[in-house]
Design a protein around this motif. Structure first.
Motif, PDB file in Angstrom:
ATOM      1  N   UNK A 119       8.892  -2.031   2.973  1.00 58.25           N
ATOM      2  CA  UNK A 119       9.185  -2.527   3.467  1.00 58.25           C
ATOM      3  C   UNK A 119       8.259  -2.753   4.686  1.00 58.25           C
ATOM      4  N   UNK A 120       7.312  -3.629   5.061  1.00 61.99           N
ATOM      5  CA  UNK A 120       6.389  -3.753   6.565  1.00 61.99           C
ATOM      6  C   UNK A 120       7.122  -4.297   7.439  1.00 61.99           C
ATOM      7  N   UNK A 142       6.995  -5.652  -2.547  1.00 59.28           N
ATOM      8  CA  UNK A 142       7.267  -7.485  -3.107  1.00 59.28           C
ATOM      9  C   UNK A 142       6.698  -8.285  -2.213  1.00 59.28           C
ATOM     10  N   UNK A 143       6.973  -8.397  -1.692  1.00 59.26           N
ATOM     11  CA  UNK A 143       6.500  -9.074  -0.488  1.00 59.26           C
ATOM     12  C   UNK A 143       5.976  -8.764   0.785  1.00 59.26           C
ATOM     13  N   UNK A 144       5.480  -9.797   1.558  1.00 59.57           N
ATOM     14  CA  UNK A 144       4.779  -9.151   2.687  1.00 59.57           C
ATOM     15  C   UNK A 144       4.565 -10.343   4.141  1.00 59.57           C
ATOM     16  N   UNK A 145       4.952 -10.606   4.940  1.00 62.08           N
ATOM     17  CA  UNK A 145       5.260 -11.979   5.701  1.00 62.08           C
ATOM     18  C   UNK A 145       3.783 -11.635   6.487  1.00 62.08           C
ATOM     19  N   UNK A 160      -3.322  -4.632  -3.816  1.00 62.09           N
ATOM     20  CA  UNK A 160      -3.708  -4.179  -5.348  1.00 62.09           C
ATOM     21  C   UNK A 160      -2.531  -3.043  -5.515  1.00 62.09           C
ATOM     22  N   UNK A 161      -1.752  -3.461  -7.147  1.00 60.96           N
ATOM     23  CA  UNK A 161      -1.341  -2.167  -7.299  1.00 60.96           C
ATOM     24  C   UNK A 161       0.269  -2.679  -6.407  1.00 60.96           C
ATOM     25  N   UNK A 162       1.409  -3.682  -6.230  1.00 60.46           N
ATOM     26  CA  UNK A 162       1.996  -3.208  -6.063  1.00 60.46           C
ATOM     27  C   UNK A 162       2.667  -4.664  -6.717  1.00 60.46           C
ATOM     28  N   UNK A 163       4.221  -3.914  -6.671  1.00 60.66           N
ATOM     29  CA  UNK A 163       4.616  -5.084  -7.297  1.00 60.66           C
ATOM     30  C   UNK A 163       5.056  -6.925  -6.902  1.00 60.66           C
TER      31      UNK A 163
END
Length: 470
Positions: A119-120, A142-145, A160-163
């Motif tokens: 989480x960010x 899993x997501x980024x705003x 890279x390397x994130x689901x």
């Protein structure tokens, strides 16, 4: 090899022991690298134990001494100096929250990799305006705003390397990275668990919104009322946002994707101010904006005393739109500008002109009351100031008057200094005459056939003749 443990910075205690000189040279090399780099490492007390710190960098890479949040240094000043943070291999590090990086205001490079970051916060980097490089590789995002980066100028973003999910919320990553998405081999996970290249992600009803502001340009006179209209479109349905900082009073009325901004009694202080209408959804945001062009009569905001510089200068500031005409008057007579006196404008801001009346080597003839008159098609303004550059020549007591020989007035007695001169000249003449008489007596008195009596008689005759001459 010598053992370098906690005493790495300590010199060998026994110089004659085997390997002591070898340890000494290792110590010299270590100190030389540290000093030469100009980036000395902090003491263990100043840096959190799981990390190593220098004056500009924090590195936390030991998985055995895990961390769950960003390290905190002893003082805010130390944190403000940090430009690089490197965090890796920490399974307990899972989030970047609103205030975690608040004191790292000069942070430029941030790496959080091979951890459990999931989480960010959207406000995570609100204080890190200088951030340019962000590496979040090999985490659990899993997501980024896109709103996280709304106010930043990120140059490098590595994900890279994130689901990542194949969702509308991540569509902005594809649009923002472009071909870089394939270079990083970014993939997203579909609902069935299949992984596909992010660059090929297409979703229905998932598009960047649009905003249209009308009229596209506003030119109006100070004091009038103006209406602006904004229309937005996009899927998912976007949020409509007005952005402005105005002195003028305004009212906003919004209905769905249509909004009206009503400005009343336009203020000249808002000339060249920006008004924007923005449409935002989870895919991204678009802005439509304009600059207010407000016409108003000139106003002299400053007229100061003349100051000597490379040239003499009478400084002024004038607010006006459109640009005014400048005229100067000296003692109510218009100043003719040319090579030696001219109006110079040195700076133009949104609504003001700053300059001076420049005078090259002014004299007493340039002293007086200066009036600046400015005008445009909407009005005029006038201000006055007294300027003094030089005293008049012979600006003191008048010269003495002397005796005029042609005058009929009685002759005045000579001053005392003239009488003294006459006396001295008279004494000198008598002395010289006596000297000549003595020469005559000495020359002819002894050898003359007349004798002493005859000589004395001659002297008496000569003195008598001189008396008669006087």
């Amino acid at each position: 090899m010598c053992a370098l443990g906690p005493g790495i910075w300590a010199l060998p205690s026994v110089w004659g022991t085997p390997g002591s000189w070898q340890c000494f040279w290792w110590w010299v090399v270590a100190v030389g690298v540290t000093v030469g780099s100009g980036d000395p490492w902090m003491s263990a007390e100043a840096c959190p134990s799981p990390c190593s710190c220098s004056s500009t960098r924090i590195s936390c890479v030991d998985p055995e001494l895990g961390i769950s949040s960003f390290p905190v240094l002893q003082s805010e000043a130390e944190m403000e100096n940090i430009t690089d943070i490197y965090i890796a291999n920490h399974s307990s590090f899972s989030s970047i929250n609103d205030k975690d990086l608040h004191h790292y205001k000069n942070l430029r490079n941030l790496t959080v990799t091979n951890s459990r970051l999931t989480y960010v916060s959207k406000l995570a980097f609100q204080s890190n305006l200088k951030l340019q490089y962000l590496n979040l590789k090999d985490n659990n995002l899993s997501s980024l705003s896109w709103r996280i980066f709304k106010h930043l100028n990120i140059s490098y973003l590595i994900l890279s390397g994130n689901p990542l999910h194949c969702s509308c919320e991540n569509m902005w990553i594809k649009l923002w990275l472009g071909e870089e998405a394939d270079t990083q081999e970014l993939r997203c996970i579909e609902d069935g668990g299949a992984r596909k290249p992010l660059s090929r992600l297409t979703l229905p009803n998932c598009e960047v919104p649009m905003a249209t502001l009308s009229p596209p340009k506003v030119t109006a006179i100070e004091g009038v009322n103006v209406e602006l209209f904004c229309t937005t479109s996009g899927m998912p349905s976007p949020e409509l946002i007005w952005n402005m900082e105005l002195v003028t009073n305004f009212v906003i009325e919004t209905s769905g994707q249509f909004s009206v901004l009503r400005l009343s009694n336009l203020s000249s202080l808002d000339h060249n101010k920006k008004i924007s209408c923005t449409a935002e959804n989870i895919v991204g945001g678009r802005e439509s904006s304009l600059l207010l062009d407000i016409h108003f009569p000139p106003k002299i905001t400053k007229l100061s005393d003349a100051i000597p510089d490379h040239h003499w200068c009478i400084p002024f500031s004038v607010a006006a739109n459109p640009a005014p005409d400048f005229k100067w008057y000296l003692n109510n007579e218009e100043v003719t500008e040319g090579e030696y006196i001219m109006t110079m404008i040195y700076d133009i801001t949104e609504r003001e002109y700053h300059g001076c009346l420049q005078l090259d080597n002014p004299t007493h003839l340039n002293n007086g009351l200066y009036s600046l008159v400015v005008k445009n098609e909407y009005g005029r303004d006038r201000k006055e100031i007294i300027a003094h550059f030089m005293h008049k020549p012979y600006d003191g007591p008048s010269e003495p008057s002397y005796y005029d020989v042609t005058s009929d007035t009685p002759t005045l007695d000579p001053p005392e200094d003239r009488v003294a001169v006459y006396v001295v000249v008279g004494i000198a003449a008598v002395a010289f005459t006596g000297f000549l008489l003595m020469l005559v007596i000495l020359k002819f008195g002894g050898n003359s056939k007349f004798g002493i009596k005859e000589t004395a008689a001659c002297l008496v005759i000569l003195l008598g003749l001189r008396s008669v001459g006087e």
